[in-house]
Design a protein around this motif. Structure first.
Motif, short mmCIF file in Angstrom:
data_model
loop_
_atom_site.label_atom_id
_atom_site.label_comp_id
_atom_site.label_asym_id
_atom_site.label_seq_id
_atom_site.Cartn_x
_atom_site.Cartn_y
_atom_site.Cartn_z
N PRO A 2 16.08 25.27 -13.28
CA PRO A 2 15.21 25.87 -12.28
C PRO A 2 14.04 26.63 -12.94
N VAL A 3 12.84 26.37 -12.44
CA VAL A 3 11.64 27.08 -12.92
C VAL A 3 11.44 28.31 -12.05
N ILE A 4 11.31 29.46 -12.69
CA ILE A 4 11.12 30.72 -11.98
C ILE A 4 9.65 30.95 -11.66
N LEU A 5 8.79 30.64 -12.65
CA LEU A 5 7.37 30.96 -12.53
C LEU A 5 6.55 30.05 -13.43
N ARG A 6 5.38 29.68 -12.97
CA ARG A 6 4.38 28.98 -13.79
C ARG A 6 3.13 29.86 -13.77
N LEU A 7 2.67 30.23 -14.97
CA LEU A 7 1.55 31.17 -15.06
C LEU A 7 0.73 30.87 -16.30
N ASN A 8 -0.55 30.54 -16.11
CA ASN A 8 -1.47 30.29 -17.23
C ASN A 8 -0.92 29.29 -18.25
N GLY A 9 -0.28 28.25 -17.76
CA GLY A 9 0.27 27.23 -18.65
C GLY A 9 1.66 27.54 -19.18
N ARG A 11 5.68 28.27 -18.62
CA ARG A 11 6.74 27.92 -17.67
C ARG A 11 7.94 28.78 -17.98
N PHE A 12 8.37 29.59 -17.01
CA PHE A 12 9.52 30.48 -17.15
C PHE A 12 10.69 29.83 -16.41
N PHE A 13 11.81 29.62 -17.12
CA PHE A 13 12.92 28.91 -16.51
C PHE A 13 14.24 29.36 -17.11
N PHE A 14 15.33 28.90 -16.49
CA PHE A 14 16.66 29.19 -17.01
C PHE A 14 17.54 27.97 -16.84
N TYR A 15 18.61 27.93 -17.61
CA TYR A 15 19.64 26.91 -17.47
C TYR A 15 20.80 27.55 -16.71
N SER A 16 21.34 26.86 -15.73
CA SER A 16 22.35 27.47 -14.86
C SER A 16 23.69 27.69 -15.54
N ASN A 17 24.02 26.94 -16.58
CA ASN A 17 25.32 27.11 -17.23
C ASN A 17 25.13 26.91 -18.73
N GLU A 18 24.54 27.89 -19.38
CA GLU A 18 24.17 27.74 -20.79
C GLU A 18 25.11 28.50 -21.70
N GLY A 19 25.57 27.83 -22.71
CA GLY A 19 26.37 28.47 -23.74
C GLY A 19 27.86 28.45 -23.45
N ASN A 20 28.63 28.43 -24.52
CA ASN A 20 30.07 28.52 -24.40
C ASN A 20 30.57 29.30 -25.62
N PRO A 21 30.85 30.59 -25.50
CA PRO A 21 30.87 31.36 -24.26
C PRO A 21 29.47 31.61 -23.72
N LEU A 22 29.41 32.01 -22.43
CA LEU A 22 28.12 32.26 -21.80
C LEU A 22 27.36 33.35 -22.54
N GLU A 23 26.06 33.16 -22.67
CA GLU A 23 25.21 34.13 -23.36
C GLU A 23 24.80 35.24 -22.39
N PRO A 24 24.38 36.39 -22.92
CA PRO A 24 23.84 37.45 -22.05
C PRO A 24 22.62 36.93 -21.29
N ALA A 25 22.28 37.62 -20.22
CA ALA A 25 21.17 37.20 -19.35
C ALA A 25 19.87 37.05 -20.14
N HIS A 26 19.21 35.92 -19.95
CA HIS A 26 17.93 35.65 -20.62
C HIS A 26 17.19 34.55 -19.87
#
Length: 60
Positions: A2-9, A11-26
């Motif tokens: 999912p892309v959160i924001l597009r600004l001046n070229g 792209r801010f996004f996140f992966y819904s299930n990243e890392g094992n174990p899950l990483e802190p919020a980023h």
């Protein structure tokens, strides 16, 4: 991803299930093939929520 924001070229996004174990919020930021990971400090972003998360559960 999912892309959160597009600004001046950028792209801010996140992966819904990243890392094992899950990483802190980023979030990830990319532009022109380069990518960075930005770690989020929830206490700075939303101090009231961190207080609520630490509060004991009250049962009636």
């Amino acid at each position: 991803m999912p892309v959160i924001l597009r600004l001046n070229g950028f792209r801010f996004f996140f992966y819904s299930n990243e890392g094992n174990p899950l990483e802190p919020a980023h979030i990830h930021v990319s532009k022109d093939g380069d990518e960075a990971k930005i770690w989020l400090d929830l206490q700075l972003l939303w101090p009231e929520m961190t207080v609520l998360m630490r509060a004991p559960c009250v049962k009636f």
